[in-house]
Design a protein around this motif. Sequence first.
Motif, PDB file in Angstrom:
ATOM      1  N   LYS A 163       8.235 -12.441  13.272  1.00  0.00           N
ATOM      2  CA  LYS A 163       9.275 -11.391  13.180  1.00  0.00           C
ATOM      3  C   LYS A 163       8.848 -10.299  12.209  1.00  0.00           C
ATOM      4  CE  LYS A 163      12.928 -14.318  13.037  1.00  0.00           C
ATOM      5  NZ  LYS A 163      14.266 -14.867  13.152  1.00  0.00           N
ATOM      6  N   ASP A 164       9.693 -10.006  11.223  1.00  0.00           N
ATOM      7  CA  ASP A 164       9.371  -8.865  10.367  1.00  0.00           C
ATOM      8  C   ASP A 164       8.578  -9.259   9.121  1.00  0.00           C
ATOM      9  OD1 ASP A 164      11.391 -10.277   9.277  1.00  0.00           O
ATOM     10  OD2 ASP A 164      12.772  -8.596   9.013  1.00  0.00           O
ATOM     11  N   ARG A 165       8.021 -10.485   9.113  1.00  0.00           N
ATOM     12  CA  ARG A 165       7.163 -10.832   7.974  1.00  0.00           C
ATOM     13  C   ARG A 165       5.916  -9.945   7.991  1.00  0.00           C
ATOM     14  NH1 ARG A 165       6.984 -17.151   6.286  1.00  0.00           N
ATOM     15  NH2 ARG A 165       9.223 -17.508   6.294  1.00  0.00           N
ATOM     16  N   PRO A 166       5.413  -9.564   6.818  1.00  0.00           N
ATOM     17  CA  PRO A 166       4.236  -8.700   6.809  1.00  0.00           C
ATOM     18  C   PRO A 166       2.963  -9.466   7.175  1.00  0.00           C
ATOM     19  CG  PRO A 166       4.906  -9.264   4.580  1.00  0.00           C
ATOM     20  CD  PRO A 166       5.926  -9.877   5.483  1.00  0.00           C
ATOM     21  N   GLY A 167       1.890  -8.718   7.416  1.00  0.00           N
ATOM     22  CA  GLY A 167       0.565  -9.340   7.556  1.00  0.00           C
ATOM     23  C   GLY A 167       0.140  -9.681   8.972  1.00  0.00           C
ATOM     24  N   HIS A 168       0.785  -9.099   9.992  1.00  0.00           N
ATOM     25  CA  HIS A 168       0.418  -9.445  11.371  1.00  0.00           C
ATOM     26  C   HIS A 168      -1.032  -9.059  11.695  1.00  0.00           C
ATOM     27  CE1 HIS A 168       4.764  -9.882  13.067  1.00  0.00           C
ATOM     28  NE2 HIS A 168       4.696 -10.254  11.808  1.00  0.00           N
ATOM     29  N   ASP A 169      -1.418  -7.811  11.350  1.00  0.00           N
ATOM     30  CA  ASP A 169      -2.777  -7.349  11.682  1.00  0.00           C
ATOM     31  C   ASP A 169      -3.818  -8.123  10.887  1.00  0.00           C
ATOM     32  OD1 ASP A 169      -1.763  -5.575  13.470  1.00  0.00           O
ATOM     33  OD2 ASP A 169      -1.763  -3.873  12.075  1.00  0.00           O
ATOM     34  N   GLU A 170      -3.504  -8.358   9.645  1.00  0.00           N
ATOM     35  CA  GLU A 170      -4.396  -9.127   8.764  1.00  0.00           C
ATOM     36  C   GLU A 170      -4.620 -10.528   9.348  1.00  0.00           C
ATOM     37  OE1 GLU A 170      -3.039 -11.065   4.734  1.00  0.00           O
ATOM     38  OE2 GLU A 170      -2.800  -8.893   4.672  1.00  0.00           O
ATOM     39  N   PHE A 171      -3.532 -11.140   9.809  1.00  0.00           N
ATOM     40  CA  PHE A 171      -3.644 -12.487  10.386  1.00  0.00           C
ATOM     41  C   PHE A 171      -4.515 -12.477  11.647  1.00  0.00           C
ATOM     42  CE2 PHE A 171      -2.395 -15.560  13.570  1.00  0.00           C
ATOM     43  CZ  PHE A 171      -2.732 -16.725  12.912  1.00  0.00           C
ATOM     44  N   LEU A 172      -4.310 -11.466  12.495  1.00  0.00           N
ATOM     45  CA  LEU A 172      -5.094 -11.403  13.737  1.00  0.00           C
ATOM     46  C   LEU A 172      -6.588 -11.270  13.426  1.00  0.00           C
ATOM     47  CD1 LEU A 172      -2.741  -9.199  15.945  1.00  0.00           C
ATOM     48  CD2 LEU A 172      -3.300 -11.618  16.261  1.00  0.00           C
ATOM     49  N   ALA A 173      -6.919 -10.497  12.383  1.00  0.00           N
ATOM     50  CA  ALA A 173      -8.331 -10.346  11.998  1.00  0.00           C
ATOM     51  C   ALA A 173      -8.884 -11.685  11.480  1.00  0.00           C
ATOM     52  CB  ALA A 173      -8.455  -9.267  10.927  1.00  0.00           C
ATOM     53  N   GLN A 174      -8.086 -12.386  10.701  1.00  0.00           N
ATOM     54  CA  GLN A 174      -8.529 -13.692  10.183  1.00  0.00           C
ATOM     55  C   GLN A 174      -8.751 -14.674  11.330  1.00  0.00           C
ATOM     56  OE1 GLN A 174      -5.290 -14.586   7.544  1.00  0.00           O
ATOM     57  NE2 GLN A 174      -6.181 -13.454   5.839  1.00  0.00           N
ATOM     58  N   CYS A 175      -7.815 -14.667  12.251  1.00  0.00           N
ATOM     59  CA  CYS A 175      -7.893 -15.577  13.388  1.00  0.00           C
ATOM     60  C   CYS A 175      -9.145 -15.290  14.220  1.00  0.00           C
ATOM     61  CB  CYS A 175      -6.656 -15.354  14.252  1.00  0.00           C
ATOM     62  SG  CYS A 175      -5.876 -16.855  14.698  1.00  0.00           S
ATOM     63  N   ARG A 176      -9.396 -13.999  14.435  1.00  0.00           N
ATOM     64  CA  ARG A 176     -10.567 -13.593  15.210  1.00  0.00           C
ATOM     65  C   ARG A 176     -11.836 -14.114  14.544  1.00  0.00           C
ATOM     66  NH1 ARG A 176      -9.697  -8.269  15.262  1.00  0.00           N
ATOM     67  NH2 ARG A 176      -8.116  -8.478  16.856  1.00  0.00           N
ATOM     68  N   ALA A 177     -11.898 -13.981  13.233  1.00  0.00           N
ATOM     69  CA  ALA A 177     -13.099 -14.417  12.500  1.00  0.00           C
ATOM     70  C   ALA A 177     -13.281 -15.934  12.615  1.00  0.00           C
ATOM     71  CB  ALA A 177     -12.983 -14.007  11.035  1.00  0.00           C
ATOM     72  N   VAL A 178     -12.204 -16.684  12.471  1.00  0.00           N
ATOM     73  CA  VAL A 178     -12.321 -18.150  12.481  1.00  0.00           C
ATOM     74  C   VAL A 178     -12.542 -18.661  13.912  1.00  0.00           C
ATOM     75  CG1 VAL A 178     -11.173 -20.326  11.899  1.00  0.00           C
ATOM     76  CG2 VAL A 178     -10.954 -18.356  10.363  1.00  0.00           C
ATOM     77  N   MET A 179     -11.841 -18.070  14.883  1.00  0.00           N
ATOM     78  CA  MET A 179     -11.996 -18.573  16.259  1.00  0.00           C
ATOM     79  C   MET A 179     -13.401 -18.328  16.802  1.00  0.00           C
ATOM     80  SD  MET A 179      -9.438 -15.942  18.104  1.00  0.00           S
ATOM     81  CE  MET A 179      -9.835 -15.492  19.749  1.00  0.00           C
TER      82      MET A 179
END
Length: 265
Positions: A163-179
Motif C-alpha cells: 500500500k502506501d508504505r515507502p520503498g517500493h522502487d528500492e525493494f524492486l531493485a533489491q529483488c532484481r539483484a537477488v533474483m
Amino acid sequence: MALQSPIMNLMVAAARKAARGLVRDFGEVEQLQVSKKGVSDFVTTADLKAEKTLVAELNKARPGYGFLLEEGGVRAGTDPHFRWIVDPLDGTLNFMHGIPHFAISIGLERDGEIVAGVIYQPVGDEMFLAEKGQGAWLNNRRLRVSARRLPEESLFATGIPFKDRPGHDEFLAQCRAVMAVSAGIRRQGSAALDLAYVAAGRYEGYWETRIHAWDMAAGILLVREAGGFVTDLAGGSTMLESGDIVAANQQMHPILLDLLAKAKP
Ligand code: IPD
Ligand code: CA
Ligand code: CA
C-alpha cells in the motif's frame, strides 16, 4: 525441552497460553462468513487478547520488567535493565486469510541487548528458542544455520512493502539483484518466522527494510545463536532502531549485503 532456564520456561509457557486463544480464533476466522471489515475487527480482537495474555503471564513472573508491545506501545517497568519486546501475532495478514503461517514473538532485552527469544508457530507446533550463549533450538533439536556457500543454490526470504508504505522502487531493485543470482526468493508474511527459518537452515538469508523491533527482536538472537550473522543494511547493528535487517549464514551474509548495497532503483 533443550533450554531449561526459568526465563525460557516462563517465555515458553506464556507463548503456549496465548497461542491457545490464537488457534481457537484462527479456527473461527477460517469459518467466518462476514464482511471484510468484520474479519479485520475480529483479528484485531484476537491480536489484542493474545497480547493481554502475554503481558499478564510475563508480568506475573517478572513484575518489574518493562514492555515494548506492538499493540500497547511502551510500558515502563521499575527495573531499568530488562524489557520484553512482544509481537503477539506476526503474520496478521496470513491469519486473516486463513493461511496457517503466523507466530508469537517474545524477545527479552537486557541493557539494550537481546538475551532470550521465543518464536512460536502454533499451527505446526514449532517452538523456536534461543538464550544468549546457549544456542538456538527448535523443539528439542539444536539449530544451525545452513552450510550452503553458493548464491545460486541459496533460498532467500524477504518482505514486500505494501500500500502506501515507502520503498517500493528500492525493494524492486533489491529483488532484481537477488533474483538474478539466487535459487529463489520467498515472501511468506512473517518476519519473525523468516528469521527463525534462517536459524533453522531453511533459508540461507533474509532481508527486509522498515520493519519494527517486535518483528525481529527474538529472531535476531535465534540467528546469531545458530551461528548466523545479523546486521542492518550498512553492516552495522542499528536493526532495532532503523528497522532494516539482513540475516544470513556466514557465507551468504557479505554477499547479500553487497547485492543490496549495489541495488539502485
Ligand atoms: C508483518 C510481518 C511481515 C512484514 C511486515 C510486518 P504483522 O507483521 O512480519 O512479514 O513484512 O512488515 O509488519 O503486521 O503481521 O505483525
Ligand atoms: Ca503483529
Ligand atoms: Ca509483526
